[in-house]
Write a protein that holds these residues in place. Structure first.
Motif: not given
Length: 323
Positions: A191-196, A219-222
């Protein structure tokens, strides 16, 4: 099992200890130590180039627009690392009043300079004039784009052409830290948090082409805690201080924290301290392997920049010997 990997923990210098029947202390994965090992290897490679090619040295240029204090600090660390390795590094600082066309002219001249093997544009651009950051980044020759940020290199990475592109420095450093744990990426849930463009997106690609099953959260992940709880490998680059809580993390997971955040700490002379995007104290009780902040991903980013520069110089020499 993913837990209590004693042999791997010993190799990294610390033994994981189980608490009760479920809790453990994470093994700290030191970016400082790993970066030092990388730089020592690069020193030898540069010495070999100098021996075989009459004193040849890899060349790196850092092009800066403006005079931001944080950028100056980052550039200083890059120049210091280059000097330690034997890379001929040059810092070009253009005033904040410089127009975009002048920045592009400087880039094109450096693209044509045979003594420059790596060229990076220090971001963010600190300019009084309108600047198209993507246009400027893509003006750097893909052959010298040692930051791995151009569309050409990003496109090759997205297609799995890992040997034909420069890998972005922070994600590449993260992969090296994951390798240090001894945990195989292949077949794991990542799992990667962030999509920059700099961290999250290329991190996804690197994990995918190393055969992980990858989920990207943003930021919009539920239900972010549920997504995190599934990860054997978790890479966090959201830019939010201590966002990820320890009880979200799968026990024994590899946790790579790319965050650099300043929070108030009245006990310190500066009145603040640096923390990551992961709540370290609680994550330390759940993860199998965990990078510290500072001393984790940060040193690896600089080390990978130096590695890319040396690789670029080696490719240049190979092309020269063919002609």
């Amino acid at each position: 099992m993913f837990l209590c990997l004693s042999r791997l923990s010993l190799r990294l210098g610390r033994v994981s200890r189980c608490h009760g029947d479920r809790r453990l202390i994470a093994t700290v994965v030191s970016g400082t130590k790993t970066a030092r090992d990388v730089k020592q290897r690069l020193v030898l490679q540069v010495e070999q180039m100098q021996t075989h090619f009459s004193g040849f040295r890899p060349g790196l240029v850092v092009l800066q627009v403006g005079d931001r204090d944080d950028s100056n600090l980052y550039i200083s660390s890059k120049l210091k690392a280059a000097a330690e390795i034997g890379i001929n590094a040059k810092h070009i600082r253009l005033p904040s009043t410089t127009c975009q066309d002048e920045v592009l002219r400087n880039i094109l001249a450096l693209n044509e300079d045979p003594e420059v093997h790596g060229l990076i544009v220090q971001l963010p651009l600190d300019s009084d004039k309108p600047m198209d950051q993507d246009l400027i980044t893509n003006a750097v020759s893909p052959l010298k784009d040692v930051d791995g940020l151009s569309c050409v290199n990003a496109g090759r990475l997205s297609r799995g052409e890992l040997r034909d592109c420069f890998l972005p420095c922070t994600p590449q450093g993260c992969m090296e830290l994951i390798r240090q744990t001894g945990v195989s990426v292949a077949g794991k849930q990542a799992v990667v948090i962030g999509r920059s463009k700099i961290v999250g997106a290329p991190m996804h690609d690197l994990l995918l082409w190393n055969h992980a099953t990858v989920t990207v959260c943003h930021s919009r992940t539920k239900d972010l805690p549920d997504q995190v709880s599934r990860a054997h490998i978790l890479v966090v680059g959201m830019g939010r201080a201590e966002l990820i809580q320890g009880d979200w993390i799968k026990e024994g997971a590899v946790v790579i924290d790319c965050g650099i955040n300043y929070v108030t700490d009245e006990s310190r002379p500066s009145g603040r301290k640096v923390v990551g995007d992961v709540h370290y104290a609680s994550a330390n009780q759940r993860a199998g392997f965990l990078t510290p902040v500072p001393g984790g991903v940060g040193p690896m980013t600089v080390a990978m920049l130096m590695q890319n520069t040396v690789i670029s110089a080696q490719r240049f020499l190979q092309n020269q010997t063919r002609t």
